[in-house]
Design a protein around this motif. Structure first.
Motif, PDB file in Angstrom:
ATOM      1  N   GLY A   1     -20.559  45.021   6.737  1.00 16.48           N
ATOM      2  CA  GLY A   1     -19.505  44.863   5.744  1.00 16.48           C
ATOM      3  C   GLY A   1     -18.198  45.366   6.333  1.00 16.48           C
ATOM      4  O   GLY A   1     -18.121  45.683   7.526  1.00 16.48           O
TER       5      GLY A   1
ATOM      6  N   CYS B   1     -13.460  43.595   2.994  1.00 18.05           N
ATOM      7  CA  CYS B   1     -14.280  42.848   2.029  1.00 18.05           C
ATOM      8  C   CYS B   1     -14.431  43.598   0.723  1.00 18.05           C
ATOM      9  O   CYS B   1     -14.801  43.027  -0.285  1.00 18.05           O
ATOM     10  CB  CYS B   1     -15.683  42.620   2.558  1.00 18.05           C
TER      11      CYS B   1
ATOM     12  N   ASP C   1     -16.682  46.049   0.463  1.00 17.28           N
ATOM     13  CA  ASP C   1     -17.854  46.904   0.567  1.00 17.28           C
ATOM     14  C   ASP C   1     -18.352  47.007   2.003  1.00 17.28           C
ATOM     15  O   ASP C   1     -18.279  46.069   2.769  1.00 17.28           O
ATOM     16  CB  ASP C   1     -18.996  46.547  -0.400  1.00 17.28           C
ATOM     17  N   ALA C   2     -18.811  48.200   2.319  1.00 15.46           N
ATOM     18  CA  ALA C   2     -19.287  48.502   3.661  1.00 15.46           C
ATOM     19  C   ALA C   2     -20.387  49.533   3.561  1.00 15.46           C
ATOM     20  O   ALA C   2     -20.371  50.389   2.667  1.00 15.46           O
ATOM     21  CB  ALA C   2     -18.146  49.036   4.517  1.00 15.46           C
TER      22      ALA C   2
ATOM     23  N   GLY D   1     -18.004  51.080  -1.711  1.00 13.36           N
ATOM     24  CA  GLY D   1     -18.293  49.901  -2.524  1.00 13.36           C
ATOM     25  C   GLY D   1     -18.521  50.248  -3.969  1.00 13.36           C
ATOM     26  O   GLY D   1     -18.406  51.402  -4.384  1.00 13.36           O
ATOM     27  N   CYS D   2     -18.867  49.190  -4.711  1.00 18.73           N
ATOM     28  CA  CYS D   2     -18.999  49.319  -6.154  1.00 18.73           C
ATOM     29  C   CYS D   2     -20.311  50.002  -6.519  1.00 18.73           C
ATOM     30  O   CYS D   2     -21.102  50.380  -5.644  1.00 18.73           O
ATOM     31  CB  CYS D   2     -18.926  47.945  -6.790  1.00 18.73           C
TER      32      CYS D   2
ATOM     33  N   SER E   1     -23.145  48.849  -7.710  1.00 17.67           N
ATOM     34  CA  SER E   1     -24.376  48.221  -7.252  1.00 17.67           C
ATOM     35  C   SER E   1     -24.523  48.331  -5.736  1.00 17.67           C
ATOM     36  O   SER E   1     -25.642  48.309  -5.227  1.00 17.67           O
ATOM     37  CB  SER E   1     -24.444  46.759  -7.700  1.00 17.67           C
TER      38      SER E   1
ATOM     39  N   GLU F   1     -23.850  37.931  -9.574  1.00 24.81           N
ATOM     40  CA  GLU F   1     -22.597  38.116  -8.831  1.00 24.81           C
ATOM     41  C   GLU F   1     -22.664  39.302  -7.876  1.00 24.81           C
ATOM     42  O   GLU F   1     -21.781  39.475  -7.044  1.00 24.81           O
ATOM     43  CB  GLU F   1     -21.424  38.334  -9.808  1.00 24.81           C
ATOM     44  N   LYS F   2     -23.688  40.142  -8.055  1.00 26.89           N
ATOM     45  CA  LYS F   2     -23.764  41.355  -7.250  1.00 26.89           C
ATOM     46  C   LYS F   2     -24.889  41.299  -6.229  1.00 26.89           C
ATOM     47  O   LYS F   2     -25.184  42.308  -5.579  1.00 26.89           O
ATOM     48  CB  LYS F   2     -23.976  42.560  -8.174  1.00 26.89           C
TER      49      LYS F   2
ATOM     50  N   HIS G   1     -24.947  40.111  -3.435  1.00 27.23           N
ATOM     51  CA  HIS G   1     -24.502  40.350  -2.059  1.00 27.23           C
ATOM     52  C   HIS G   1     -24.672  41.809  -1.657  1.00 27.23           C
ATOM     53  O   HIS G   1     -24.758  42.116  -0.470  1.00 27.23           O
ATOM     54  CB  HIS G   1     -23.054  39.899  -1.872  1.00 27.23           C
TER      55      HIS G   1
ATOM     56  N   LYS H   1     -20.663  36.588  -0.880  1.00 32.05           N
ATOM     57  CA  LYS H   1     -19.216  36.638  -1.101  1.00 32.05           C
ATOM     58  C   LYS H   1     -18.500  35.446  -0.472  1.00 32.05           C
ATOM     59  O   LYS H   1     -17.330  35.215  -0.755  1.00 32.05           O
ATOM     60  CB  LYS H   1     -18.577  37.929  -0.578  1.00 32.05           C
TER      61      LYS H   1
ATOM     62  N   GLY I   1     -15.579  33.324  -2.038  1.00 29.11           N
ATOM     63  CA  GLY I   1     -15.115  34.047  -3.223  1.00 29.11           C
ATOM     64  C   GLY I   1     -13.622  34.299  -3.274  1.00 29.11           C
ATOM     65  O   GLY I   1     -13.077  34.595  -4.319  1.00 29.11           O
TER      66      GLY I   1
END
Lengths: 282, 397
Positions: A31, A35, A37-38, A60-61, A63, A101-102, A104, A167, A170
């Protein structure tokens, strides 16, 4: 608001195995901060090939944090061979599911694991876990091979699903037609198992000629014939393939484009990366 | 979980108690249709007209009939632009900005596909509009210019007075999306010299599902919805009577509370913003500090991701918003921050706090109290932060 499972919520609020391992013998980063997220994964693998410890750092988020935590929990105590079998789907299942959507985030976990194992084995890796093949989505740096793997493993059918899982497509969306091509092609592949991309080891001259002939006969010629054109294979000289364009192609003003974008592209895809196509004028 | 500290007022606001009281009769005994010939329904029409006058006063309109009630801000935006284009059929050029709300941007994208020429005026790194590009873009083919009063994500206010004067001299219709300005700063359509102006009730303490479009007397446009005679045929469909009455009451209240926004709310916002910026060296402000609506602050955190911050804040009972890709649903970082050239590293970690007159000192205290734990826990997880040295690590990927 995302519909996260309780397991996801529990793991992003209180992730397990956060941090670094100073004497790790396999470290992989996938990642990127660009992007959004990594994931950096640290593994400690013993001489019996058992993963004794695994830790992570994630940008990242929610999730992404939960997926990273799940991955480390799943692989600690397993042998490398067992861990290798884990797919992104397994990570998502461990979490009780992820919003489409998550997905990835689970792919990122799987990518990091594959890359770390490669590092441990001393195999060559580049920046991304799977950069073989060209980059399809330039916004998020997603390669064609990664897209293909994810489509295969998760049986994806639509561009939207591919975006959710990788992604790709996106952001600016300019690669969506390319993703459509890959999906269409793989949908065709499912029917005819023969059309697999060529293996990566160097080809012998005879094998190369055979593959060039097959690819022209089964893939390129039918495409040209649809527009009233045709193609003749004249010679294969090392990685230079000499062809003659026939039928409507002879008078076609964009035949140069056809040569590069279709004939050469397909030969590179199905035979070898570095093939050059040269036209022999009639 | 603690009581909710609601700092997402640019998304929507609570219904003011007085607004609910004003609406209740129209949700219960006074349910008549204002178009009816009987007094039971017909008397309701008078309440609609009173609401129309209140909304007109909020934005400085000369005549109450210049207010057309719609369902949402999105509908008003669409009605303004599509309505003008339906009249000026031979003009095929629209000017807007790169940081508009999707209600305008998505419409412009669709118009582009239909063959319209669209100029998207860029902004600088502080979110200020490039007036040079806007003025250059105007030509004989321009049907309408649509620019927002204040940006929803950063709160930055655009020089709409200057645009209004410029367009007036050239006779080009001007639409202002004032959804994020109404109730926060004084609006005067005659000072702006705009022809059309959009506002939305639920951004200033009326319920959702009610909006309005100001249409200056004499503005050339055609309806985009067809039906009955309501709103003089400009927006047919039986009126949302409770919503209209609520919006009227909310407009009346908003006008009286404007000084509170300029004073107390603005000071509270500054305290929150300065507090956060002082706490973290990985935090920076997005947007022009001096030219903003008084209730909004947008802070970008480096090395940590916005959705994760929101989820951790949510765990502490705090409701805010983020421009991060992961929280957007489209997996795309905020188009506003990208247009401003905010680096990806902090765009992904951007958090918007938007206050209202119902925000209290203790709400800001609570945020400032929990923020260090939220941010430090995420920094500990981040591969880009060295928790021992308390500094960022070189970003290799």
């Amino acid at each position: 608001m995302w519909d996260y499972t309780d397991k996801v919520k529990q793991l992003y609020m209180n992730p397990k195995n956060v941090g670094r391992i100073d004497d790790a013998n396999a470290v992989a980063e996938v990642g990127s901060i660009v992007c959004g997220d990594a994931l950096k994964l640290y593994l400690k693998i013993d001489d019996k090939n058992i993963i004794r410890d695994a830790k992570f750092e994630t940008f990242g988020c929610g999730s992404a944090i939960a997926s990273s935590s799940a991955l480390t929990e799943m692989i600690i105590g397993k042998t490398v061979e067992e861990a290798e079998k884990i797919t992104n789907r397994d990570i998502a299942d461990y979490l009780g599911g992820l919003p489409e959507e998550k997905m990835h985030c689970s792919v990122m976990g799987n990518e990091a694991l594959e890359k770390a194992i490669k590092v441990w084995r001393g195999e060559k890796v580049t920046d991304h876990a799977d950069v073989e093949g060209e980059i399809v989505c330039h916004c998020f740096g997603v390669t064609e091979n990664l897209i293909r793997d994810v489509i295969r493993e998760n049986n994806l059918k639509t561009v939207e699903q591919v975006t959710n899982y990788t992604k790709a497509g996106g952001a600016c969306g300019s690669c969506i037609p390319k993703i459509e091509d890959i999906l269409n092609e793989m949908a065709g592949e499912a029917g005819t198992a023969e059309k697999k991309p060529a293996e990566r080891k160097p080809l012998t001259n005879i094998k190369r000629m055979q593959l060039v002939e097959e690819t022209i006969a089964n893939i390129i010629r039918p495409m040209l014939q649809k527009d009233g054109g045709d193609i003749e294979l004249i010679d294969v000289d090392g990685r230079n393939v000499h062809v003659g364009l026939r039928g409507q192609c002879v008078n076609c003003r964009v035949s140069d484009v056809t040569l590069k974008n279709l004939v050469e592209a397909k030969l590179r895809e199905f035979v070898e990366e570095d093939i050059t196509v040269l036209e022999v004028k009639p | 979980m603690n009581t909710t500290v609601y700092l997402d007022n640019n998304a929507t606001t609570m219904v003011a108690p007085e607004v609910l009281d004003a609406m209740m009769p129209f949700l219960t005994e006074r349910y008549g249709n204002p178009s009816s010939m009987h007094g039971f329904g017909g008397s309701v029409a008078k309440d609609i007209e009173r609401a129309r006058q209140s909304v007109a006063r909020l934005i400085g309109a000369d005549h109450d009939y210049e207010i057309v009630f719609t369902a949402t801000g999105t509908e008003s935006d669409n009605m303004a632009i599509q309505g003008a284009l339906a009249y000026y059929r031979d003009r095929r050029h629209v000017i807007t900005s790169r940081v508009e709300h999707p209600a305008v941007l998505s419409l412009c994208k669709k118009l582009e596909k239909e063959g319209y020429r669209i100029t998207y005026v860029p902004v600088d790194h502080e979110g200020n509009l490039d007036m040079g590009v806007l003025k250059e873009a105007v030509d004989d083919d321009t049907a309408i210019v649509s620019i927002m009063y204040a940006n929803n994500e950063t709160g930055v206010i655009f020089p709409i007075d200057e645009i209004g004067l410029f367009l007036k001299e050239r006779g080009i219709p001007f639409h202002v999306d004032a959804v994020q300005a109404a109730g926060k700063v004084p609006i005067d359509v005659n000072r702006i010299q705009c022809d059309l102006l959009t506002i939305s009730g639920h951004k200033f303490h009326s319920p959702k599902g009610i909006g309005a479009l100001y249409v200056r007397r004499g503005t050339r446009m055609r309806p985009i919805l067809f039906g009955g005679h309501q709103e003089k045929g400009r927006r047919p469909g039986t009126e949302n009577v409770p919503g209209i009455v609520g919006m009227g009451k909310a407009a009346e209240l908003a006008l009286t509370h404007l000084p509170e926004y300029a004073g107390r709310v603005s000071a509270l916002r500054d305290r929150l913003e300065n507090g956060i910026l002082a706490l973290f060296k990985n935090a920076g402000l997005n947007g022009n500090r001096d030219r903003r609506v008084p209730n909004t602050t947008n802070v970008g955190f480096e090395y940590i991701e916005g959705e994760a911050i929101l989820l951790y804040l949510d765990g502490q009972g705090i409701a805010a918003s983020s421009g991060s890709a992961c929280s957007s649903g489209t997996l795309e970082p905020s188009h506003v921050l990208r247009a401003m050239g905010v680096p990806f590293t902090s765009a992904h970690g951007s958090i918007r706090f938007s206050l209202s007159r119902f925000t209290a000192e203790r709400d800001v205290d609570h945020v400032l109290a929990v923020m260090p734990d939220v941010v430090n826990r995420l920094l500990d997880i981040s591969p880009y932060w060295d928790s021992e040295k308390k500094e960022g690590r070189p970003i290799t990927l």
